[in-house]
Design a protein around this motif. Structure first.
Motif, PDB file in Angstrom:
ATOM      1  N   PRO A  80       0.717  -1.255   0.084  1.00 21.11           N
ATOM      2  CA  PRO A  80      -0.062   0.111  -0.176  1.00 21.11           C
ATOM      3  C   PRO A  80       0.728   1.258  -0.002  1.00 21.11           C
ATOM      4  CG  PRO A  80      -0.225  -1.083   2.258  1.00 21.11           C
ATOM      5  CD  PRO A  80       0.611  -2.192   1.129  1.00 21.11           C
ATOM      6  N   CYS A  81       2.087   1.343   0.584  1.00 22.06           N
ATOM      7  CA  CYS A  81       2.818   2.523   0.668  1.00 22.06           C
ATOM      8  C   CYS A  81       3.371   2.786  -0.748  1.00 22.06           C
ATOM      9  CB  CYS A  81       3.742   2.427   1.745  1.00 22.06           C
ATOM     10  SG  CYS A  81       3.134   2.331   3.399  1.00 22.06           S
ATOM     11  N   MET A  82       3.179   2.311  -1.827  1.00 21.41           N
ATOM     12  CA  MET A  82       3.562   2.627  -3.146  1.00 21.41           C
ATOM     13  C   MET A  82       2.727   3.822  -3.315  1.00 21.41           C
ATOM     14  SD  MET A  82       3.812  -0.762  -5.392  1.00 21.41           S
ATOM     15  CE  MET A  82       3.853   0.014  -6.751  1.00 21.41           C
ATOM     16  N   PHE A  83       1.838   4.269  -2.723  1.00 26.11           N
ATOM     17  CA  PHE A  83       0.842   5.351  -2.727  1.00 26.11           C
ATOM     18  C   PHE A  83       0.712   6.268  -1.560  1.00 26.11           C
ATOM     19  CE2 PHE A  83      -0.742   1.396  -4.649  1.00 26.11           C
ATOM     20  CZ  PHE A  83      -0.787   1.692  -5.996  1.00 26.11           C
ATOM     21  N   ASN A  84       0.441   7.664  -1.920  1.00 23.70           N
ATOM     22  CA  ASN A  84       0.386   8.676  -0.672  1.00 23.70           C
ATOM     23  C   ASN A  84      -0.943   7.945  -0.023  1.00 23.70           C
ATOM     24  OD1 ASN A  84      -0.052  10.808   0.739  1.00 23.70           O
ATOM     25  ND2 ASN A  84       0.090  12.372  -0.785  1.00 23.70           N
ATOM     26  N   LEU A  85      -0.847   7.592   1.142  1.00 26.66           N
ATOM     27  CA  LEU A  85      -2.243   7.194   1.868  1.00 26.66           C
ATOM     28  C   LEU A  85      -2.645   8.241   2.721  1.00 26.66           C
ATOM     29  CD1 LEU A  85      -0.984   3.949   2.827  1.00 26.66           C
ATOM     30  CD2 LEU A  85      -2.242   4.372   0.721  1.00 26.66           C
ATOM     31  N   GLU A  86      -2.146   9.584   2.579  1.00 29.51           N
ATOM     32  CA  GLU A  86      -2.690  10.647   3.261  1.00 29.51           C
ATOM     33  C   GLU A  86      -4.221  10.765   3.078  1.00 29.51           C
ATOM     34  OE1 GLU A  86      -3.294  13.554   6.051  1.00 29.51           O
ATOM     35  OE2 GLU A  86      -1.493  12.250   6.040  1.00 29.51           O
ATOM     36  N   GLY A 105       7.631  -1.749   4.453  1.00 31.35           N
ATOM     37  CA  GLY A 105       8.386  -0.634   4.565  1.00 31.35           C
ATOM     38  C   GLY A 105       9.349  -0.230   3.699  1.00 31.35           C
ATOM     39  N   ALA A 106       9.186  -0.847   2.546  1.00 31.04           N
ATOM     40  CA  ALA A 106      10.227  -0.495   1.413  1.00 31.04           C
ATOM     41  C   ALA A 106       9.974   0.948   0.697  1.00 31.04           C
ATOM     42  CB  ALA A 106      10.196  -1.526   0.494  1.00 31.04           C
ATOM     43  N   HIS A 107       8.833   1.452   1.116  1.00 38.80           N
ATOM     44  CA  HIS A 107       8.456   2.739   0.678  1.00 38.80           C
ATOM     45  C   HIS A 107       8.038   3.895   1.801  1.00 38.80           C
ATOM     46  CE1 HIS A 107       8.207   1.710  -3.822  1.00 38.80           C
ATOM     47  NE2 HIS A 107       7.672   0.317  -3.123  1.00 38.80           N
ATOM     48  N   PRO A 108       8.075   5.059   1.428  1.00 41.74           N
ATOM     49  CA  PRO A 108       7.952   5.969   2.381  1.00 41.74           C
ATOM     50  C   PRO A 108       6.346   5.791   2.996  1.00 41.74           C
ATOM     51  CG  PRO A 108       9.038   7.099   0.910  1.00 41.74           C
ATOM     52  CD  PRO A 108       8.570   5.765   0.394  1.00 41.74           C
ATOM     53  N   PRO A 128      15.138   2.995   6.779  1.00 44.68           N
ATOM     54  CA  PRO A 128      15.365   3.123   8.290  1.00 44.68           C
ATOM     55  C   PRO A 128      13.941   4.119   8.712  1.00 44.68           C
ATOM     56  CG  PRO A 128      17.250   3.660   6.730  1.00 44.68           C
ATOM     57  CD  PRO A 128      15.884   3.498   5.852  1.00 44.68           C
ATOM     58  N   GLU A 129      13.422   4.822   8.453  1.00 51.97           N
ATOM     59  CA  GLU A 129      12.273   5.655   8.834  1.00 51.97           C
ATOM     60  C   GLU A 129      11.152   4.661   9.199  1.00 51.97           C
ATOM     61  OE1 GLU A 129      12.417   7.104   4.674  1.00 51.97           O
ATOM     62  OE2 GLU A 129      13.583   6.369   6.054  1.00 51.97           O
ATOM     63  N   SER A 130      10.896   3.503   8.410  1.00 50.57           N
ATOM     64  CA  SER A 130       9.812   2.558   8.621  1.00 50.57           C
ATOM     65  C   SER A 130      10.116   1.844   9.794  1.00 50.57           C
ATOM     66  CB  SER A 130       9.876   1.552   7.370  1.00 50.57           C
ATOM     67  OG  SER A 130       9.567   2.161   6.384  1.00 50.57           O
ATOM     68  N   TYR A 131      11.354   1.400  10.171  1.00 55.24           N
ATOM     69  CA  TYR A 131      11.763   0.774  11.499  1.00 55.24           C
ATOM     70  C   TYR A 131      11.354   1.674  12.586  1.00 55.24           C
ATOM     71  CZ  TYR A 131      14.635  -2.584   8.642  1.00 55.24           C
ATOM     72  OH  TYR A 131      15.066  -3.707   8.043  1.00 55.24           O
ATOM     73  N   ARG A 132      11.726   2.846  12.637  1.00 57.20           N
ATOM     74  CA  ARG A 132      11.315   3.866  13.963  1.00 57.20           C
ATOM     75  C   ARG A 132      10.016   3.784  14.009  1.00 57.20           C
ATOM     76  NH1 ARG A 132      15.960   6.119  11.446  1.00 57.20           N
ATOM     77  NH2 ARG A 132      14.605   7.606  10.395  1.00 57.20           N
ATOM     78  N   ILE A 133       9.182   4.035  13.172  1.00 54.18           N
ATOM     79  CA  ILE A 133       7.508   4.080  13.467  1.00 54.18           C
ATOM     80  C   ILE A 133       6.760   2.787  13.572  1.00 54.18           C
ATOM     81  CG2 ILE A 133       7.860   6.759  12.564  1.00 54.18           C
ATOM     82  CD1 ILE A 133       6.389   5.405   9.920  1.00 54.18           C
ATOM     83  N   ALA A 134       7.338   1.565  13.302  1.00 60.20           N
ATOM     84  CA  ALA A 134       6.581   0.443  13.548  1.00 60.20           C
ATOM     85  C   ALA A 134       6.082   0.263  14.856  1.00 60.20           C
ATOM     86  CB  ALA A 134       7.503  -0.726  12.857  1.00 60.20           C
ATOM     87  N   ASP A 135       4.721  -0.439  15.089  1.00 63.17           N
ATOM     88  CA  ASP A 135       4.150  -0.695  16.204  1.00 63.17           C
ATOM     89  C   ASP A 135       4.529  -2.156  16.628  1.00 63.17           C
ATOM     90  OD1 ASP A 135       2.869   1.657  17.262  1.00 63.17           O
ATOM     91  OD2 ASP A 135       1.983   1.484  15.393  1.00 63.17           O
TER      92      ASP A 135
END
Length: 204
Positions: A80-86, A105-108, A128-135
């Motif tokens: 799903p993160c291939m797309f802007n989910l905002e 986590g391969a995409h922002p 790297p930023e995907s790891y930091r926000i994972a629950d």
């Protein structure tokens, strides 16, 4: 303007979350189409090609979630993160939904989420930023080396991130013993088992 925003969608459906921390919790799933990760064991390979699926507007997706009567929405894929989910998460938030994400986590990760399930893959590096926000960190186990790799992955997440090992469904009988041995060891003390409960129940 929301009605002009669309996403490629493989399917939407109400069900129970079958994996991880929220196993057994009712949720409305929005499965987006498109994936450039390509796991060999993926059980929704039909979701990989964007052009094979209709584009559905944000308003229609939100309406489906409201009509389900459920309070939790899981955005999954594909990737799903291939797309802007905002846009979709913002619209769902306005309606009071709790929003969960399942990603490699391969995409922002762009969007407002209450829970992020990170399932990194060896063949598509996680940001790297995907790891930091994972629950929660959920690693699919196919062989013994995956256990070692899971420990390496866990070093990248926060200290309060939940850790799960999940046997690859078609090899579950072969890897259950490996996983149990690891979980019962000192090294595996922080980890828990995640199973694909939905498959045992025969639901999506």
């Amino acid at each position: 303007m929301a009605e002009r925003l669309t996403y490629p969608v493989t399917e939407v459906f109400p069900t129970l979350q079958g994996e991880g921390r929220y196993t057994g919790t009712p949720a409305y799933f929005i499965r987006l189409a498109g994936c450039d990760v390509g796991c060999s064991w993926c059980d929704v390979k039909e979701s990989w090609q964007v052009e094979d699926h209709p584009h559905i507007g944000v308003d229609e997706l939100v309406l489906g979630a409201k009509q389900s009567g459920l309070s939790m929405v899981v955005v999954t894929g594909g990737e799903p993160c291939m797309f802007n989910l905002e846009p979709i998460t913002s619209a769902l938030k306005k309606e009071g939904f709790k929003i969960h994400l399942e990603t490699s986590g391969a995409h922002p990760i762009i969007g407002d989420f209450d829970w992020i399930t990170l399932s990194p893959k060896k063949f598509k590096p996680c940001l790297p930023e995907s790891y930091r926000i994972a629950d929660e960190l959920k690693v699919v186990i196919v062989n013994k080396h995956d256990l070692k790799w899971s420990v390496e992955q866990a070093r990248n997440v926060r200290g309060d991130t939940l850790l799960y090992l999940q046997p690859e469904w078609d090899r579950r009988e072969k890897v259950h013993e490996l996983i149990m041995g690891f979980l019962c060891s000192e090294e595996g003390e922080a980890w828990s088992l995640s199973t694909q409960t939905q498959k045992y129940l025969g639901i999506r």
